[in-house]
Design an enzyme around this catalytic site. Sequence first.
Site, mmCIF file in Angstrom:
data_model
loop_
_atom_site.group_PDB
_atom_site.id
_atom_site.type_symbol
_atom_site.label_atom_id
_atom_site.label_comp_id
_atom_site.label_asym_id
_atom_site.label_seq_id
_atom_site.Cartn_x
_atom_site.Cartn_y
_atom_site.Cartn_z
ATOM 1 N N GLY A 10 38.093 33.878 39.988
ATOM 2 C CA GLY A 10 36.896 34.451 40.598
ATOM 3 C C GLY A 10 35.647 33.642 40.310
ATOM 4 N N ASP A 32 49.529 40.395 37.246
ATOM 5 C CA ASP A 32 48.899 41.400 38.096
ATOM 6 C C ASP A 32 48.554 42.594 37.210
ATOM 7 O OD1 ASP A 32 48.268 43.472 39.835
ATOM 8 O OD2 ASP A 32 49.759 42.880 41.316
ATOM 9 N N ILE A 33 47.275 42.853 37.047
ATOM 10 C CA ILE A 33 46.881 43.882 36.068
ATOM 11 C C ILE A 33 47.295 45.296 36.492
ATOM 12 C CG2 ILE A 33 45.004 42.491 35.121
ATOM 13 C CD1 ILE A 33 43.008 44.316 36.611
ATOM 14 N N ALA A 56 38.693 42.134 38.935
ATOM 15 C CA ALA A 56 38.293 43.383 39.593
ATOM 16 C C ALA A 56 38.264 43.164 41.094
ATOM 17 C CB ALA A 56 36.902 43.825 39.111
ATOM 18 N N THR A 58 35.660 43.461 43.794
ATOM 19 C CA THR A 58 34.203 43.482 43.634
ATOM 20 C C THR A 58 33.438 43.663 44.937
ATOM 21 O OG1 THR A 58 34.129 41.074 43.809
ATOM 22 C CG2 THR A 58 34.309 41.984 41.591
ATOM 23 N N TYR A 120 32.197 51.344 43.822
ATOM 24 C CA TYR A 120 32.470 50.161 42.994
ATOM 25 C C TYR A 120 32.006 50.416 41.555
ATOM 26 C CZ TYR A 120 31.415 45.693 40.766
ATOM 27 O OH TYR A 120 31.297 44.663 39.867
ATOM 28 N N LYS A 124 33.975 50.777 37.913
ATOM 29 C CA LYS A 124 33.667 49.940 36.740
ATOM 30 C C LYS A 124 33.361 50.827 35.530
ATOM 31 C CE LYS A 124 33.623 46.145 36.533
ATOM 32 N NZ LYS A 124 34.735 45.201 36.264
HETATM 33 N N1 LIG Z 1 29.562 39.301 40.990
HETATM 34 C C1 LIG Z 1 28.693 40.147 40.440
HETATM 35 O O1 LIG Z 1 27.536 40.257 40.830
HETATM 36 C C2 LIG Z 1 29.101 40.998 39.289
HETATM 37 C C3 LIG Z 1 28.114 41.728 38.655
HETATM 38 C C4 LIG Z 1 28.418 42.496 37.548
HETATM 39 C C5 LIG Z 1 29.725 42.531 37.098
HETATM 40 N N2 LIG Z 1 30.677 41.854 37.756
HETATM 41 C C6 LIG Z 1 32.038 41.931 37.228
HETATM 42 O O2 LIG Z 1 32.374 40.638 36.756
HETATM 43 C C7 LIG Z 1 33.768 40.408 36.944
HETATM 44 C C8 LIG Z 1 33.947 39.104 37.720
HETATM 45 O O3 LIG Z 1 33.307 39.232 38.981
HETATM 46 P P1 LIG Z 1 33.400 38.081 40.076
HETATM 47 O O4 LIG Z 1 32.243 38.232 40.984
HETATM 48 O O5 LIG Z 1 33.682 36.777 39.410
HETATM 49 O O6 LIG Z 1 34.710 38.559 40.852
HETATM 50 P P2 LIG Z 1 35.474 37.873 42.072
HETATM 51 O O7 LIG Z 1 34.897 36.527 42.366
HETATM 52 O O8 LIG Z 1 35.537 38.872 43.176
HETATM 53 O O9 LIG Z 1 36.944 37.630 41.458
HETATM 54 C C9 LIG Z 1 37.768 38.713 41.176
HETATM 55 C C10 LIG Z 1 38.935 38.221 40.343
HETATM 56 O O10 LIG Z 1 39.785 39.336 40.063
HETATM 57 C C11 LIG Z 1 41.116 38.934 40.293
HETATM 58 N N3 LIG Z 1 41.982 40.062 40.638
HETATM 59 C C12 LIG Z 1 41.842 40.929 41.666
HETATM 60 N N4 LIG Z 1 42.871 41.800 41.677
HETATM 61 C C13 LIG Z 1 43.668 41.468 40.619
HETATM 62 C C14 LIG Z 1 44.888 41.985 40.112
HETATM 63 N N5 LIG Z 1 45.507 43.031 40.700
HETATM 64 N N6 LIG Z 1 45.426 41.412 39.017
HETATM 65 C C15 LIG Z 1 44.829 40.354 38.417
HETATM 66 N N7 LIG Z 1 43.671 39.803 38.863
HETATM 67 C C16 LIG Z 1 43.105 40.361 39.961
HETATM 68 C C17 LIG Z 1 41.019 37.939 41.435
HETATM 69 O O11 LIG Z 1 42.203 37.173 41.497
HETATM 70 P P3 LIG Z 1 42.762 36.672 42.946
HETATM 71 O O12 LIG Z 1 41.776 35.665 43.409
HETATM 72 O O13 LIG Z 1 44.091 36.101 42.631
HETATM 73 O O14 LIG Z 1 42.824 37.895 43.800
HETATM 74 C C18 LIG Z 1 39.781 37.152 41.014
HETATM 75 O O15 LIG Z 1 40.148 36.170 40.081
HETATM 76 C C19 LIG Z 1 34.302 41.646 37.653
HETATM 77 O O16 LIG Z 1 34.881 42.502 36.704
HETATM 78 C C20 LIG Z 1 33.076 42.288 38.261
HETATM 79 O O17 LIG Z 1 33.227 43.684 38.409
HETATM 80 C C21 LIG Z 1 30.414 41.093 38.834
#
Ligand SMILES: NC(=O)c1ccc[n+]([C@@H]2O[C@H](COP(=O)([O-])OP(=O)(O)OC[C@H]3O[C@@H](n4cnc5c(N)ncnc54)[C@H](OP(=O)(O)O)[C@@H]3O)[C@@H](O)[C@H]2O)c1
Length: 232
Positions: A10, A32-33, A56, A58, A120, A124
């Site tokens: 991600g 796969d979580i 997650a 997201t 969402y 979380k």
């Molecule tokens: N982006 C933001 O603004 C933001 C803000 C606050 C908090 N967060 C939190 O920060 C974390 C990272 O966010 P991000 O923006 O980097 O997310 P992202 O780019 O949407 O990436 C999500 C990741 O989760 C993995 N994933 C999804 N389903 C899965 C499963 N069943 N088993 C294992 N892995 C799985 C995906 O893998 P695949 O690619 O293989 O599907 C991907 O690596 C998340 O927990 C999010 O809630 C994000």
Amino acid sequence: MRILLTGGSGLLGTELQRLSSGMLAPGSREFDIRDAAGVESFVADSAPDLILHAAAVTNNRDIEADPAAALDVNIKGTVNIAKACLGTSIRLVYVSTDYVYKGDRGNYSETDEILPSNLYAWTKLAGEAAVRAVSDHLIIRTSFGATRFDYPGAFSDKWSSKDYVDRIAPKILKAATAPVNGVLNIGGPRRTIYDYAAERNPDVKSIALGGSSPDSPADTSLNLDRWESLDD
Ligand SMILES: NC(=O)c1ccc[n+]([C@@H]2O[C@H](COP(=O)([O-])OP(=O)(O)OC[C@H]3O[C@@H](n4cnc5c(N)ncnc54)[C@H](OP(=O)(O)O)[C@@H]3O)[C@@H](O)[C@H]2O)c1
């Protein structure tokens, strides 16, 4: 320290791996979580000191279109990770969101009231509840975006502590390996999304949100005192 990273492909996970190349970061096919037994055996076999849980669903639109998938990944998946840590000395670090706060006044401290505004953020928050069962846990509430803001317009009446992922990831890594537990806000300075966007995209246009909405609360800015005392 042996670190197992979820969500390594991600936005955040990619940046974290750039900073620390030695992390174990299995993809979602291998790890796969949602698969409780698979999570338990992978964690037992790999014996990490720390799990940095960033996987997650997201995307708000995906979540509204398929809420069940978000419940499975964000809630059940996090329960599976937390359960794999129980009875071990594994430290669990969970990346949560500023959207768990109510989002109407800003400057939220870690002990302030929480009231997620969309599904969402509720998923979380449910993940946070599971993570609390692990004795050595850290819940990071944050907000970040890609290294450049690529949309044509940005809200000039919406405030947050959102920062670019290349600034947030090192802070997350530092907090993850620091002797800190409980909840920790991590972010940048309070500013409008327009000011955030314009920092790296001078062509971005200022647009108005015109009031809070569930997917866009008006002010989720974070009080960063706890982080700043840690960062000294
Ligand atoms: N982006 C933001 O603004 C933001 C803000 C606050 C908090 N967060 C939190 O920060 C974390 C990272 O966010 P991000 O923006 O980097 O997310 P992202 O780019 O949407 O990436 C999500 C990741 O989760 C993995 N994933 C999804 N389903 C899965 C499963 N069943 N088993 C294992 N892995 C799985 C995906 O893998 P695949 O690619 O293989 O599907 C991907 O690596 C998340 O927990 C999010 O809630 C994000």
